[in-house]
Design a protein around this motif. Structure first.
Motif, mmCIF file in Angstrom:
data_model
loop_
_atom_site.group_PDB
_atom_site.id
_atom_site.type_symbol
_atom_site.label_atom_id
_atom_site.label_comp_id
_atom_site.label_asym_id
_atom_site.label_seq_id
_atom_site.Cartn_x
_atom_site.Cartn_y
_atom_site.Cartn_z
ATOM 1 N N MET A 1 62.446 -79.802 -156.974
ATOM 2 C CA MET A 1 61.398 -78.962 -157.558
ATOM 3 C C MET A 1 61.412 -77.548 -156.944
ATOM 4 S SD MET A 1 57.338 -79.767 -157.416
ATOM 5 C CE MET A 1 56.496 -78.518 -156.485
ATOM 6 N N LYS A 2 61.444 -77.487 -155.613
ATOM 7 C CA LYS A 2 61.412 -76.183 -154.919
ATOM 8 C C LYS A 2 62.670 -75.354 -155.218
ATOM 9 C CE LYS A 2 57.538 -76.797 -152.587
ATOM 10 N NZ LYS A 2 56.338 -75.986 -152.670
ATOM 11 N N GLU A 3 63.754 -76.066 -155.495
ATOM 12 C CA GLU A 3 65.022 -75.365 -155.772
ATOM 13 C C GLU A 3 64.897 -74.534 -157.062
ATOM 14 O OE1 GLU A 3 68.356 -78.108 -155.952
ATOM 15 O OE2 GLU A 3 69.450 -76.578 -157.082
ATOM 16 N N GLU A 4 64.392 -75.189 -158.129
ATOM 17 C CA GLU A 4 64.192 -74.469 -159.400
ATOM 18 C C GLU A 4 63.193 -73.332 -159.224
ATOM 19 O OE1 GLU A 4 63.966 -77.859 -159.412
ATOM 20 O OE2 GLU A 4 65.846 -78.331 -160.426
ATOM 21 N N LEU A 5 62.150 -73.628 -158.440
ATOM 22 C CA LEU A 5 61.090 -72.648 -158.239
ATOM 23 C C LEU A 5 61.631 -71.373 -157.582
ATOM 24 C CD1 LEU A 5 57.998 -72.615 -158.722
ATOM 25 C CD2 LEU A 5 57.734 -73.105 -156.306
ATOM 26 N N SER A 6 62.443 -71.549 -156.561
ATOM 27 C CA SER A 6 62.953 -70.332 -155.897
ATOM 28 C C SER A 6 63.936 -69.582 -156.792
ATOM 29 C CB SER A 6 63.556 -70.639 -154.518
ATOM 30 O OG SER A 6 64.393 -71.730 -154.600
ATOM 31 N N LYS A 7 64.670 -70.313 -157.636
ATOM 32 C CA LYS A 7 65.554 -69.625 -158.602
ATOM 33 C C LYS A 7 64.720 -68.826 -159.613
ATOM 34 C CE LYS A 7 69.550 -72.689 -158.607
ATOM 35 N NZ LYS A 7 70.148 -73.828 -159.303
ATOM 36 N N ILE A 8 63.646 -69.440 -160.100
ATOM 37 C CA ILE A 8 62.780 -68.745 -161.070
ATOM 38 C C ILE A 8 62.152 -67.506 -160.409
ATOM 39 C CG2 ILE A 8 60.675 -68.925 -162.487
ATOM 40 C CD1 ILE A 8 61.333 -71.974 -162.739
ATOM 41 N N GLU A 9 61.747 -67.671 -159.163
ATOM 42 C CA GLU A 9 61.142 -66.557 -158.431
ATOM 43 C C GLU A 9 62.136 -65.396 -158.293
ATOM 44 O OE1 GLU A 9 59.498 -67.540 -154.629
ATOM 45 O OE2 GLU A 9 58.532 -65.595 -154.447
ATOM 46 N N GLU A 10 63.356 -65.755 -157.976
ATOM 47 C CA GLU A 10 64.408 -64.753 -157.808
ATOM 48 C C GLU A 10 64.654 -64.022 -159.134
ATOM 49 O OE1 GLU A 10 65.540 -64.229 -154.769
ATOM 50 O OE2 GLU A 10 66.696 -62.529 -155.571
ATOM 51 N N LEU A 11 64.723 -64.822 -160.221
ATOM 52 C CA LEU A 11 65.012 -64.247 -161.545
ATOM 53 C C LEU A 11 63.888 -63.369 -162.084
ATOM 54 C CD1 LEU A 11 66.706 -67.229 -163.405
ATOM 55 C CD2 LEU A 11 67.764 -65.050 -162.865
ATOM 56 N N SER A 12 62.657 -63.691 -161.680
ATOM 57 C CA SER A 12 61.529 -62.941 -162.255
ATOM 58 C C SER A 12 61.053 -61.827 -161.325
ATOM 59 C CB SER A 12 60.369 -63.898 -162.562
ATOM 60 O OG SER A 12 59.982 -64.577 -161.400
ATOM 61 N N LYS A 13 61.833 -61.559 -160.292
ATOM 62 C CA LYS A 13 61.450 -60.576 -159.283
ATOM 63 C C LYS A 13 61.461 -59.143 -159.828
ATOM 64 C CE LYS A 13 62.308 -61.409 -154.436
ATOM 65 N NZ LYS A 13 63.389 -61.759 -153.525
ATOM 66 N N GLU A 14 62.565 -58.826 -160.500
ATOM 67 C CA GLU A 14 62.726 -57.438 -160.943
ATOM 68 C C GLU A 14 62.539 -57.338 -162.445
ATOM 69 O OE1 GLU A 14 66.253 -55.537 -159.409
ATOM 70 O OE2 GLU A 14 66.126 -56.901 -157.691
#
Lengths: 139, 238
Positions: A1-14
Motif C-alpha cells: 500500500m505505502k509503495e503505491e502511495l509514495s509513487k503517487i505522491e512523487e507523480l503528483s508533486k510537480e
C-alpha cells in the motif's frame, strides 16, 4: 500500500509534470490494498464508509462523509459538511467547508481556504484563497 | 432584563408556536424534506435495478439494538457461504464489531460507521455498490443501524426488508413501532429460547404484526439454539 502511495505522491508533486495514466492505474491498485485505520482522528463522529485510512492527527469537522476508498495524510484538516470518496489527500492539507471530492488527489501542503467546491477526477494543488486561484489537473 | 435576554425570550415564544419551522423558512424546510425523500427513493430504485441486473438477492435487516440482527446474520451466513458468495454491509454508529463477527463466517463485510446518523440511507449503499463488481456476489445483506424508528424514513432498494425484534424487548414492542412492520416483508421474533423464563406473550406480538401488516410473514427464532433458522431462510427464498 505505502509503495503505491509514495509513487503517487512523487507523480503528483510537480504541477507541470504529471503522468495522468500512471496515476489512475496506481490509484486503482492502491485502493484494492487499502484497509481501515480510524483510531487517531480529532473531531466528532463523522460518517465513514470503509475502507478509510487516516494518518495521525487528522482533524475532521461536523457532518462529514468520508469513504469508501479514502486516504488522508497526517495533520490534514477536513472542515464541516465535506464529502470525500475514492480520494487520496496527502499530509498537511486543509480542505474548506462543503467540498465534495470524488476520485481526486490533493497534493501535500495544499490549503484551500474557501468553501463550496465540487471536484471529480482531478489532482488539486497549492494554496488557494478562492476557487479561481485553485490549480488543478483533470484526469 | 437585558436587551439580549429579551430578544432570546421573544424568539423562544416564536419557536414555541411552531412544530416544523418558523413561518419565514417553513416552505423551504418542507421542500428540502420532500427533495431528500425523493432523492433517496430514486437512488434506492437504481440500487434495486443494479442488484436485479446482476442476479443478486438483497435484504435490508432492521431491528432494535440487541434484538439479534448480527447473531442471526452470523448463523445465516455460516449456512449460506458454503453455497453462495455473500456480502454483508453493516451499519453502526461506530466500531467494526459486527463486521468482524460476521466475517468469521466467510462472508465479505463492509462496515459503515454512521457517526451520529440513526439509519443507513440509499446514498451510503450506492457509494458502496458503485465501487463493487456485483458479479462477484450472489447475496447482499444490509444490516441497518440498531433502531426501530429512523430506518422507516429511508428505503435502501433491497428485494426484501426483514424486521427483527426479540422477546426481551417486551410484548408491546411490535404495536409501539408499527411503521417498520408496515414496510417489512418478514418479521422475526428472536430469542424464543427465553420464552418460558420471561413469560412474554409471543402470540400477542405475532397478532400485532399481522394486524399492522396482513401480508407480513412472521416467524419465531432463536439465533442461539438455531431454532427455526432454516425456516426463516426458506421464507427468504433459500
Amino acid at each position: 500500500m505505502k509503495e503505491e502511495l509514495s509513487k503517487i505522491e512523487e507523480l503528483s508533486k510537480e504541477y507541470e509534470n504529471i503522468d495522468i495514466s500512471d496515476i489512475k492505474m496506481l490509484m486503482q491498485k492502491f485502493f484494492t490494498k487499502l484497509r481501515n485505520r480510524l483510531e487517531n482522528y480529532v473531531g466528532d463522529y463523522p460518517t465513514f464508509i470503509e475502507p478509510v485510512y487516516l494518518e495521525d492527527n487528522v482533524k475532521i469537522g461536523d457532518d462529514v462523509l468520508i469513504g469508501p476508498n479514502v486516504y488522508i495524510g497526517a495533520n490534514s484538516e477536513i472542515q464541516d459538511y465535506v464529502e470525500i470518496s475514492n480520494t487520496i489527500i496527502f499530509e498537511n492539507v486543509k480542505v474548506g467547508q462543503n467540498f465534495k471530492l470524488e476520485n481526486c488527489i490533493v497534493a501535500k501542503n495544499s490549503s484551500f481556504n474557501f468553501n463550496n467546491l465540487n471536484m471529480k477526477n482531478s489532482v488539486l494543488f497549492g494554496v488557494a484563497e478562492s476557487k479561481d486561484e485553485l490549480k488543478t489537473k483533470d484526469f | 432584563m437585558s436587551e439580549k435576554n429579551q430578544k432570546t425570550v421573544s424568539r423562544i415564544k416564536e419557536v414555541e408556536s411552531t412544530n416544523l419551522a418558523p413561518d419565514n423558512i417553513r416552505n423551504e424546510v418542507i421542500e428540502t424534506k420532500k427533495a431528500v425523500e425523493k432523492d433517496n427513493d430514486l437512488l434506492a430504485e437504481r440500487i434495486h435495478q443494479n442488484f436485479k441486473e446482476h442476479n443478486v438477492k438483497s435484504f435490508d435487516i432492521v431491528g432494535a439494538i440487541g434484538a439479534g440482527k448480527t447473531a442471526l446474520l452470523e448463523t445465516i451466513s455460516q449456512r449460506l457461504t458454503t453455497k453462495y458468495r455473500v456480502l454483508v454491509i453493516c451499519g453502526d454508529i461506530t466500531t467494526r464489531v459486527d463486521a468482524d463477527r460476521i466475517e468469521k463466517h466467510n462472508a465479505e463485510t463492509i462496515q459503515i460507521n454512521t457517526g451520529r446518523e440513526c439509519a443507513l440511507n440509499a446514498y451510503h449503499i450506492h457509494q458502496i455498490i458503485k465501487n463493487k463488481d456485483l458479479n462477484k456476489y450472489d447475496i447482499v445483506f444490509i444490516e441497518n443501524v440498531g433502531n426501530l424508528i429512523c430506518p422507516s424514513d429511508f428505503i435502501l432498494g433491497t428485494d426484501q426488508r426483514i424486521i427483527i425484534v426479540s422477546i426481551t424487548e417486551g410484548e408491546w414492542v411490535v404495536e409501539k413501532h408499527p411503521m417498520l412492520f408496515k414496510m417489512s416483508d418478514i418479521a422475526v421474533i428472536n430469542k424464543i429460547d427465553l420464552k418460558e423464563r420471561l413469560g412474554t406473550n409471543v402470540d400477542k406480538m405475532i397478532s400485532d404484526a399481522k394486524k399492522i401488516n396482513p401480508n407480513i410473514k412472521v416467524i419465531t427464532t432463536s439465533a442461539k439454539t438455531g431454532e427455526n433458522v432454516e425456516k426463516l431462510m426458506s421464507l427468504m427464498g433459500f
